[in-house]
Structure formats: structure tokens, C-alpha cells
Design an enzyme around this catalytic site. Structure first.
Site, PDB file in Angstrom:
ATOM      1  N   ASP A 171       0.999  -1.200  -0.077  1.00 53.23           N
ATOM      2  CA  ASP A 171       0.068  -0.078   0.029  1.00 53.23           C
ATOM      3  C   ASP A 171       0.911   1.267   0.151  1.00 53.23           C
ATOM      4  O   ASP A 171       1.637   1.538   1.156  1.00 53.23           O
ATOM      5  CB  ASP A 171      -1.017   0.064   1.251  1.00 53.23           C
ATOM      6  CG  ASP A 171      -2.093   1.169   1.087  1.00 53.23           C
ATOM      7  OD1 ASP A 171      -1.532   2.207   0.627  1.00 53.23           O
ATOM      8  OD2 ASP A 171      -3.125   0.863   1.771  1.00 53.23           O
ATOM      9  N   CYS A 229     -12.648  -9.165  -2.815  1.00 54.42           N
ATOM     10  CA  CYS A 229     -13.845  -8.594  -2.257  1.00 54.42           C
ATOM     11  C   CYS A 229     -13.827  -7.155  -2.676  1.00 54.42           C
ATOM     12  O   CYS A 229     -14.405  -6.398  -1.464  1.00 54.42           O
ATOM     13  CB  CYS A 229     -13.922  -9.030  -0.845  1.00 54.42           C
ATOM     14  SG  CYS A 229     -14.704 -10.561  -0.540  1.00 54.42           S
ATOM     15  N   ARG A 231     -13.160  -4.616  -5.789  1.00 55.18           N
ATOM     16  CA  ARG A 231     -13.831  -4.049  -6.818  1.00 55.18           C
ATOM     17  C   ARG A 231     -13.330  -5.133  -7.962  1.00 55.18           C
ATOM     18  O   ARG A 231     -12.336  -5.469  -8.308  1.00 55.18           O
ATOM     19  CB  ARG A 231     -13.553  -2.570  -7.367  1.00 55.18           C
ATOM     20  CG  ARG A 231     -14.193  -1.640  -6.419  1.00 55.18           C
ATOM     21  CD  ARG A 231     -15.760  -1.844  -6.882  1.00 55.18           C
ATOM     22  NE  ARG A 231     -16.760  -0.990  -5.978  1.00 55.18           N
ATOM     23  CZ  ARG A 231     -17.524  -1.296  -4.872  1.00 55.18           C
ATOM     24  NH1 ARG A 231     -17.334  -2.480  -4.494  1.00 55.18           N
ATOM     25  NH2 ARG A 231     -18.156  -0.475  -4.248  1.00 55.18           N
ATOM     26  N   ASP A 255     -15.885 -11.945  -5.163  1.00 48.53           N
ATOM     27  CA  ASP A 255     -17.323 -11.578  -4.798  1.00 48.53           C
ATOM     28  C   ASP A 255     -17.838 -10.434  -5.747  1.00 48.53           C
ATOM     29  O   ASP A 255     -18.924  -9.953  -5.714  1.00 48.53           O
ATOM     30  CB  ASP A 255     -17.100 -10.741  -3.230  1.00 48.53           C
ATOM     31  CG  ASP A 255     -18.524 -10.550  -2.611  1.00 48.53           C
ATOM     32  OD1 ASP A 255     -19.340 -11.187  -2.976  1.00 48.53           O
ATOM     33  OD2 ASP A 255     -18.504  -9.409  -2.318  1.00 48.53           O
ATOM     34  N   GLU A 260     -21.210  -5.612 -13.213  1.00 50.38           N
ATOM     35  CA  GLU A 260     -22.398  -6.560 -12.396  1.00 50.38           C
ATOM     36  C   GLU A 260     -23.619  -6.135 -12.954  1.00 50.38           C
ATOM     37  O   GLU A 260     -23.995  -4.886 -13.253  1.00 50.38           O
ATOM     38  CB  GLU A 260     -22.188  -6.028 -11.110  1.00 50.38           C
ATOM     39  CG  GLU A 260     -20.825  -6.664 -10.300  1.00 50.38           C
ATOM     40  CD  GLU A 260     -20.604  -6.405  -8.969  1.00 50.38           C
ATOM     41  OE1 GLU A 260     -21.544  -5.739  -8.322  1.00 50.38           O
ATOM     42  OE2 GLU A 260     -19.523  -6.507  -8.630  1.00 50.38           O
ATOM     43  N   HIS A 279     -21.717 -10.428  -5.092  1.00 53.31           N
ATOM     44  CA  HIS A 279     -21.292  -9.290  -4.494  1.00 53.31           C
ATOM     45  C   HIS A 279     -21.949  -9.139  -3.062  1.00 53.31           C
ATOM     46  O   HIS A 279     -22.996  -8.452  -2.905  1.00 53.31           O
ATOM     47  CB  HIS A 279     -21.837  -7.788  -5.156  1.00 53.31           C
ATOM     48  CG  HIS A 279     -21.064  -6.737  -4.737  1.00 53.31           C
ATOM     49  ND1 HIS A 279     -20.724  -5.717  -5.695  1.00 53.31           N
ATOM     50  CD2 HIS A 279     -20.677  -6.216  -3.791  1.00 53.31           C
ATOM     51  CE1 HIS A 279     -20.180  -4.660  -5.307  1.00 53.31           C
ATOM     52  NE2 HIS A 279     -20.253  -4.910  -3.748  1.00 53.31           N
ATOM     53  N   LEU A 280     -21.631 -10.035  -2.295  1.00 54.30           N
ATOM     54  CA  LEU A 280     -22.380 -10.275  -1.087  1.00 54.30           C
ATOM     55  C   LEU A 280     -21.406  -9.600   0.180  1.00 54.30           C
ATOM     56  O   LEU A 280     -21.855  -9.732   1.431  1.00 54.30           O
ATOM     57  CB  LEU A 280     -22.145 -11.891  -0.611  1.00 54.30           C
ATOM     58  CG  LEU A 280     -23.520 -12.860  -1.535  1.00 54.30           C
ATOM     59  CD1 LEU A 280     -23.490 -14.197  -0.817  1.00 54.30           C
ATOM     60  CD2 LEU A 280     -24.876 -11.990  -1.180  1.00 54.30           C
ATOM     61  N   ALA A 282     -21.126  -7.208   1.625  1.00 51.60           N
ATOM     62  CA  ALA A 282     -21.543  -6.096   2.808  1.00 51.60           C
ATOM     63  C   ALA A 282     -22.995  -6.690   3.229  1.00 51.60           C
ATOM     64  O   ALA A 282     -23.523  -6.241   4.256  1.00 51.60           O
ATOM     65  CB  ALA A 282     -21.745  -4.679   2.080  1.00 51.60           C
TER      66      ALA A 282
HETATM   67  P1  NAD Z   1      -9.982   2.345   2.281  1.00 50.23           P
HETATM   68  O1  NAD Z   1     -10.078   3.573   1.407  1.00 50.23           O
HETATM   69  O2  NAD Z   1      -9.916   2.418   3.819  1.00 50.23           O
HETATM   70  O3  NAD Z   1      -8.729   1.458   1.852  1.00 50.23           O
HETATM   71  C1  NAD Z   1      -8.099   1.466   0.538  1.00 50.23           C
HETATM   72  C2  NAD Z   1      -6.729   1.328   0.771  1.00 50.23           C
HETATM   73  O4  NAD Z   1      -6.189   1.071  -0.577  1.00 50.23           O
HETATM   74  C3  NAD Z   1      -6.038   2.551   1.192  1.00 50.23           C
HETATM   75  O5  NAD Z   1      -5.260   2.249   2.446  1.00 50.23           O
HETATM   76  C4  NAD Z   1      -5.155   2.998  -0.066  1.00 50.23           C
HETATM   77  O6  NAD Z   1      -4.126   3.640   0.706  1.00 50.23           O
HETATM   78  C5  NAD Z   1      -4.922   1.654  -0.626  1.00 50.23           C
HETATM   79  N1  NAD Z   1      -4.727   1.983  -1.841  1.00 50.23           N
HETATM   80  C6  NAD Z   1      -5.067   3.016  -2.909  1.00 50.23           C
HETATM   81  N2  NAD Z   1      -4.500   2.656  -4.034  1.00 50.23           N
HETATM   82  C7  NAD Z   1      -3.524   1.660  -3.921  1.00 50.23           C
HETATM   83  C8  NAD Z   1      -2.732   0.907  -4.887  1.00 50.23           C
HETATM   84  N3  NAD Z   1      -2.634   1.378  -6.120  1.00 50.23           N
HETATM   85  N4  NAD Z   1      -2.056  -0.120  -4.551  1.00 50.23           N
HETATM   86  C9  NAD Z   1      -2.063  -0.368  -3.058  1.00 50.23           C
HETATM   87  N5  NAD Z   1      -2.930   0.088  -2.196  1.00 50.23           N
HETATM   88  C10 NAD Z   1      -3.733   1.191  -2.657  1.00 50.23           C
HETATM   89  O7  NAD Z   1     -11.309   1.404   1.574  1.00 50.23           O
HETATM   90  P2  NAD Z   1     -12.057   0.037   2.451  1.00 50.23           P
HETATM   91  O8  NAD Z   1     -13.283   0.842   3.181  1.00 50.23           O
HETATM   92  O9  NAD Z   1     -11.143  -0.597   3.126  1.00 50.23           O
HETATM   93  O10 NAD Z   1     -12.505  -0.497   1.142  1.00 50.23           O
HETATM   94  C11 NAD Z   1     -11.767  -1.305   0.163  1.00 50.23           C
HETATM   95  C12 NAD Z   1     -12.465  -1.652  -1.107  1.00 50.23           C
HETATM   96  O11 NAD Z   1     -13.593  -2.524  -0.811  1.00 50.23           O
HETATM   97  C13 NAD Z   1     -13.273  -0.865  -1.942  1.00 50.23           C
HETATM   98  O12 NAD Z   1     -13.028  -0.854  -3.128  1.00 50.23           O
HETATM   99  C14 NAD Z   1     -14.591  -0.683  -1.604  1.00 50.23           C
HETATM  100  O13 NAD Z   1     -15.364  -0.277  -2.491  1.00 50.23           O
HETATM  101  C15 NAD Z   1     -14.832  -2.150  -1.269  1.00 50.23           C
HETATM  102  N6  NAD Z   1     -15.775  -2.949  -0.760  1.00 50.23           N
HETATM  103  C16 NAD Z   1     -16.431  -3.709  -1.152  1.00 50.23           C
HETATM  104  C17 NAD Z   1     -17.341  -4.457  -0.455  1.00 50.23           C
HETATM  105  C18 NAD Z   1     -18.201  -5.773  -0.978  1.00 50.23           C
HETATM  106  O14 NAD Z   1     -19.481  -5.982  -0.919  1.00 50.23           O
HETATM  107  N7  NAD Z   1     -17.433  -6.371  -1.493  1.00 50.23           N
HETATM  108  C19 NAD Z   1     -18.160  -3.893   0.686  1.00 50.23           C
HETATM  109  C20 NAD Z   1     -17.122  -2.637   1.178  1.00 50.23           C
HETATM  110  C21 NAD Z   1     -16.090  -2.250   0.424  1.00 50.23           C
HETATM  111  C1  MLT Z   2     -19.467  -1.152  -0.960  1.00 47.14           C
HETATM  112  O1  MLT Z   2     -18.778  -0.416  -1.602  1.00 47.14           O
HETATM  113  O2  MLT Z   2     -19.819  -0.617   0.095  1.00 47.14           O
HETATM  114  C2  MLT Z   2     -19.802  -2.601  -1.282  1.00 47.14           C
HETATM  115  O3  MLT Z   2     -19.593  -2.822  -2.579  1.00 47.14           O
HETATM  116  C3  MLT Z   2     -21.186  -2.806  -0.742  1.00 47.14           C
HETATM  117  C4  MLT Z   2     -22.528  -2.249  -1.505  1.00 47.14           C
HETATM  118  O4  MLT Z   2     -22.436  -1.950  -2.516  1.00 47.14           O
HETATM  119  O5  MLT Z   2     -23.364  -1.924  -0.848  1.00 47.14           O
END
Ligand code: NAD
Ligand code: MLT
Length: 526
Positions: A171, A229, A231, A255, A260, A279-280, A282
Site C-alpha cells: 500500500d 472482495c 472491486r 465477490d 455487475e 457481491h455479498l 456487505a
Molecule cells: P479504504 O479507502 O479504507 O482503503 C483502501 C486502501 O487502498 C487505502 O489504504 C489506500 O492507501 C490503498 N490503495 C489505494 N491505491 C492503492 C494501490 N494502487 N496499491 C495498493 N494500495 C492502494 O477502503 P476500504 O473501506 O477498506 O474498502 C476497500 C475496497 O472494498 C473498496 O474498493 C470498496 O469499494 C470495497 N468494498 C467492497 C464491498 C463488497 O461488498 N464486496 C464492501 C465494502 C467495500
Molecule cells: C460497498 O462499496 O460498500 C460495497 O460494494 C457494498 C455495497 O455495494 O453495498
């Protein structure tokens, strides 16, 4: 104020909004784009999850919209830049679903390693008892490479440690202190790929560019297992399928998908080595309640009190920090409005210098206030959200600097406005309980109250000028409320800031300009 809830939101959030005084709520899920464009002009607030796409044409139609709330984290279904240019705040709920998503990541890691979906399907769908077919892998002692140590990545690291995994992290934006606190080794992506048995992605979408494609899979330790999990577009699907066929990648657990809902004929669904969930991440009762409650409270707080929390297109600030910087937000905006009215040429750049105690506070919102002030006369509807976007669009270069050294005043903010012909600057400070004053204008020092109506004069420092000015203003029935004079050397040029109770008309200004000894007269209105 009307709020449209356009995606499924837990009833807890809907009820909070319905009970809020002064807010009317419509729940209208599953609108087509055309329907959304038709209905959106009636709403001040819009709440979405990921299904509704808030595209530039929706934003264009949203003539009354002030805020878009995303019940979740990713805002990739919202055109944040288009919203920003229109002054619409986009806020997400960054905390509500992070534990749930981290738990889903662990669930996928374990399911993939123990072939749970495949075994379940063979047993229940095909009625075949085949324990030998599904030889698994332990997580214990394996190396997990986490890409993105943000909120979710950090929780995954903590959970994985409970399974006695060794954690590597890539990161580029985390501090050494954060990594040390979590107890993880920070490495380059190539190193992480070479050394990890498992890789889990936790970054935002990176402008649609995949993080893992053929090059990365070839670099990885053979037999690596991948979890996504975050994007879908972080992985190149075709490259993943090829890497699985060549056994470079042993398994993947997904996921999220580039598009989608995932097409039902997607090759990802046909390979045994890939396990998929729709996409589960959350989707737990707890997380959906938390994000719904958070988004409802944030929207109410913003629409009824103007408080901004978790905005993705404006600096978010906690109440304590807000209290500390509030007087400086006002000062910054006033200095911007002040200096903008004294420029003869279009603004090309601005430098904001913070000195003293203010430099210890959050300065980014103050700089935005300065920009807002600078642009406010020329651009209708400028606000804290669109000011940086509009400045960037117009090629206005913004610089900030700070020093905590205290000089004559506890805190000062100096705004230097640049044009193609030169620059002008004004420095202000906050006195007593939030009383803004100018302490320097160009090279002249004085303490001038910033009031609604002001005259800025340049004159020769000779006897009689101030008297003649007072008489001329008196003759035009304009009352002087304050007079502040600055000069560098006796007998040379002087600058006066005159606080007046009403603005002079053009004829009076002309009369003032004709007074002997007066070199320049400008009016400023805050
Ligand atoms: P966050 O912003 O807290 O963390 C993202 C991290 O990625 C940061 O620490 C950032 O420094 C790092 N980052 C940015 N660019 C980077 C790169 N090129 N290489 C390495 N690290 C890099 O985000 P979060 O809340 O932890 O969420 C993370 C991801 O999960 C997001 O894409 C969010 O949309 C996704 N998400 C998915 C679901 C789901 O339903 N599957 C649910 C919630 C979040
Ligand atoms: C998010 O980014 O919060 C997750 O992908 C979950 C959702 O879409 O609700």
C-alpha cells in the site's frame, strides 16, 4: 426538503428519515435512468446503494439536489466529479460494512481452501459422497499478501493473524507507523506477488486499470490463491482464466466483477477453481442496518444543519476540529472576497500561507474557503464542494504553505492572488471571539476591521487628504464607521481601509478620485 431513496435501504434508515422534522421521504426503488432524470429535479437529497447509477445526465437534471448519500463505501456508481462541479456533496458511509466485508473475505479464503461450495454442490445437487475429491489447504503458516491496508484490509490482517498467517502488505499510501502498529511487513507489489500463498485485494477501483493481469500472475508464486472482495475491475478476468488453466494460479474466490450483475454465461462461473458470490461482501443484517442508519443521519444533519460528514468530494471534518477552524473559515473566505475585488486581471493562481497556531489545524478546508471567496463574485452558486473543481477547470494554481512559528499575531492567513500582470496580497488574523481583521495589505501594515462595505484608497501621505475625503463622503450622506491607515514612510504612499455604512454610487466614487492627493479608489463588499 425532499429526499429520494432510490435503492433498497434497511427500514431503520428509512424510519429515521421519515421521523426527521422538515424532511419528506420517497422510497422509489428500481427507477429507469429516464425516470430518475424525470423525478430528480424535485429532490434536495438522493440516497443510493450500488444499483442506481448517478451519471452526468442525472446530475445535470438534478436542479435542486444538494447531497447524494451512498449507503456503503464505493462511490463508483456516482459521477463524483460531475456532482462536485455542480456543488453537490457526495457522502458515503465508510465504517458500517467494513467488519462484514472483512469477514466475507475470510469466509471466501476458507471456502476456497476447503472447496466448500464445490463439495456442497456435489453432495446436495449431485448426491455424490466424495470426500477424497476435495483435498484442501490450511491457512496456518501461509503467507497472505494484502493489497490495500485501509479499513477493510486492516481488519482482514487482524483476522488472518488469528489463523497464524504471515502478513505482507502493499500500500503506497500507508505510514510506517500504521504498518508497525498492525504488525505487518510492507513490500513492493512484485515482492508480495513472489512471496504470497494467498493474495487479497482491498483497494478502491484504480481508474478501471487492473492490478492483477498476465504480468502479475506470471510474477506470482506458482499455485497462488486469490481473493477479491474489493472491486471487479482490479482483476483482468481473461488473464485470470489463463493463469488458472496453466496452474500458475491454483484458485480464486470472487465477490465482485468488472460488470455487475455478472453475465450468467461468464466463463468465471464454469471453472471449478473459481468460487463466486454475487457481491455479498456487505450483505449482513448488521452492516445494512449500520449503513442505513449512518446515511440517514448524515443526510439529515447536512440538510437541516449544514454539517458535512464523510464527504468524498469535500474535506470532512469532525465537530471538534470544526469548532477550532470555524473563525478561520470565515476569515479565509473574507480575505478571498476582499482581494478578488482588487484584481484588474483574471486570477491565475493563489497561494495561501498559514502562520502560527492556525497552521496546527486542518488547513485544507480553509484553503477551500479562500477559493470560494475568490470565485464568489464571478461564479454563481460557488460553494465548498465545487470551488476546487472550478478553480482546477480554470487553470488556477493553488499553493499552500504553513509555519507554526508565532510572530506578532497568534495566527495569520496570507492570501496572495496572482494574475498575468502581477500579484496582490492580504493578510488577516482573528481577534477576540472571531473578529476578522486585515493586518497587512500588499506592503502596508495596519489593523483594519473587515466590514460589509469598505473603500480601499491609495493616497499621497500629505496633510488634508483625509479631511477632504471625510467631507466628500459626508456630502454624499455616507457615514464612516472606521478608518485605518497604513504607510511605509512618512510623506510617501499610504493605503487606507475605510469602513462605511453604505456603498457610494459611481458619482461619489468619481468625486473621491478627483480629490487632490488620492491616487486610487476601490470599493469592496463582503
Ligand atoms: P479504504 O479507502 O479504507 O482503503 C483502501 C486502501 O487502498 C487505502 O489504504 C489506500 O492507501 C490503498 N490503495 C489505494 N491505491 C492503492 C494501490 N494502487 N496499491 C495498493 N494500495 C492502494 O477502503 P476500504 O473501506 O477498506 O474498502 C476497500 C475496497 O472494498 C473498496 O474498493 C470498496 O469499494 C470495497 N468494498 C467492497 C464491498 C463488497 O461488498 N464486496 C464492501 C465494502 C467495500
Ligand atoms: C460497498 O462499496 O460498500 C460495497 O460494494 C457494498 C455495497 O455495494 O453495498
Amino acid at each position: 426538503m425532499k429526499v429520494l431513496i432510490a435503492d433498497n435501504l434497511s427500514n431503520m434508515g428509512v424510519d429515521i428519515l421519515k421521523k426527521a422534522a422538515g424532511i419528506e421521504v420517497d422510497v422509489n426503488v428500481g427507477l429507469t435512468k429516464e425516470e430518475l432524470i424525470k423525478f430528480i429535479p424535485s429532490y434536495e437529497g438522493l440516497i443510493v446503494r450500488s444499483a442506481t447509477k448517478v451519471t452526468p445526465d442525472v446530475i445535470e437534471a438534478a436542479t435542486n439536489l444538494k447531497v447524494i448519500g451512498r449507503a456503503g463505501i464505493g462511490v463508483d456508481n456516482i459521477d463524483v466529479a460531475a456532482a462536485g462541479k455542480k456543488g453537490i456533496i457526495v457522502m458515503n458511509t465508510p465504517e458500517g460494512n467494513i467488519i462484514t466485508t472483512a469477514e466475507h473475505t475470510m469466509a471466501l479464503m476458507l471456502s476456497m481452501s476447503r472447496n466448500i461450495p464445490q463439495a456442497r454442490s456435489m453432495l446436495k445437487d449431485q448426491k455424490i459422497w466424495a470426500p477424497k475429491k476435495f483435498m484442501g489447504k490450511e491457512l496456518h503458516s501461509k503467507t497472505l499478501g494484502i493489497v490495500g491496508l485501509g479499513r477493510i484490509g486492516t481488519i482482514v490482517a487482524e483476522r488472518a493473524k488469528g489463523f497464524y498467517m504471515k502478513i505482507l502488505v502493499h500500500d503506497p499510501f500507508i505510514s510506517k507507523e500504521h504498518a508497525e502498529k498492525i504488525g505487518v511487513e510492507v513490500v513492493e507489489l512484485s515482492d508480495l506477488l513472489k512471496r504470497s500463498d494467498y493474495i487479497s485485494l482491498h483497494t478502491p477501483s484504480l481508474d478501471g486499470k487492473p492490478l492483477l493481469s498476465t504480468k502479475e500472475f506470471n510474477l506470482a508464486k506458482p499455485g497462488i490463491r486469490i481473493v477479491n472482495c474489493a472491486r471487479g475491475n482490479l482483476i483482468d478476468d481473461d488473464a485470470l482464466i489463463e493463469a488458472i488453466k496453466s496452474k500458475q494460479v491454483a484458485q480464486a474466490a470472487l465477490d465482485v466483477y468488472a460488470k455487475e450483475p455478472l453475465a450468467m454465461d461468464s466463463p468465471l462461473l464454469t471453472m471449478d477453481e473459481i468460487i463466486c458470490t454475487p457481491h455479498l461482501g456487505a450483505s449482513t443484517e448488521e452492516a445494512q442496518e449500520k449503513v442505513a442508519i449512518d446515511v440517514a443521519n448524515q443526510i439529515i444533519d447536512f440538510l437541516t444543519h449544514g454539517n458535512v460528514r464523510n464527504a468524498v468530494n469535500m474535506p470532512s471534518i469532525d465537530a471538534d476540529s470544526m469548532n477550532k477552524i470555524k473563525p478561520y473559515l470565515k476569515l479565509g473566505e473574507d480575505l478571498g472576497i476582499f482581494i478578488a475585488q482588487l484584481l484588474d486581471e483574471p486570477l491565475t493562481g493563489v497561494e495561501v500561507q498559514y502562520n502560527g497556531e492556525v497552521a496546527e489545524q486542518r488547513i485544507d478546508p480553509i484553503t477551500i474557503s479562500v477559493l470560494k471567496g475568490l470565485l464568489t463574485r464571478n461564479i454563481e452558486g460557488i460553494n465548498m464542494v465545487n470551488a476546487p473543481f472550478i478553480a482546477k477547470d480554470r487553470g488556477i494554481e493553488v499553493k499552500e504553505s504553513k509555519s507554526t512559528e508565532v510572530h506578532e499575531y497568534t495566527s495569520t492567513i496570507k492570501v496572495t492572488a496572482k494574475t498575468n500582470k502581477g500579484e496582490r496580497s492580504v493578510t488577516g488574523s482573528v481577534f477576540g471571539k472571531g473578529d476578522s481583521r486585515i493586518v497587512q495589505f500588499d506592503e502596508f501594515y495596519f489593523e483594519a476591521v473587515l466590514s460589509k462595505d469598505m473603500l480601499i484608497l491609495t493616497n499621497n501621505d500629505i496633510p488634508g487628504v483625509i479631511g477632504r475625503l471625510g467631507s466628500a463622503l459626508g456630502a454624499s450622506n455616507i457615514n464612516i464607521a472606521g478608518f485605518h491607515l497604513g504607510r511605509i514612510k512618512e510623506g510617501e504612499k499610504a493605503v487606507a481601509v475605510v469602513n462605511i455604512d453604505s456603498q457610494p454610487n459611481d458619482k461619489t466614487i468619481q468625486t473621491l478620485r478627483e480629490i487632490s492627493g488620492i491616487l486610487n479608489v476601490s470599493t469592496v463588499t463582503l
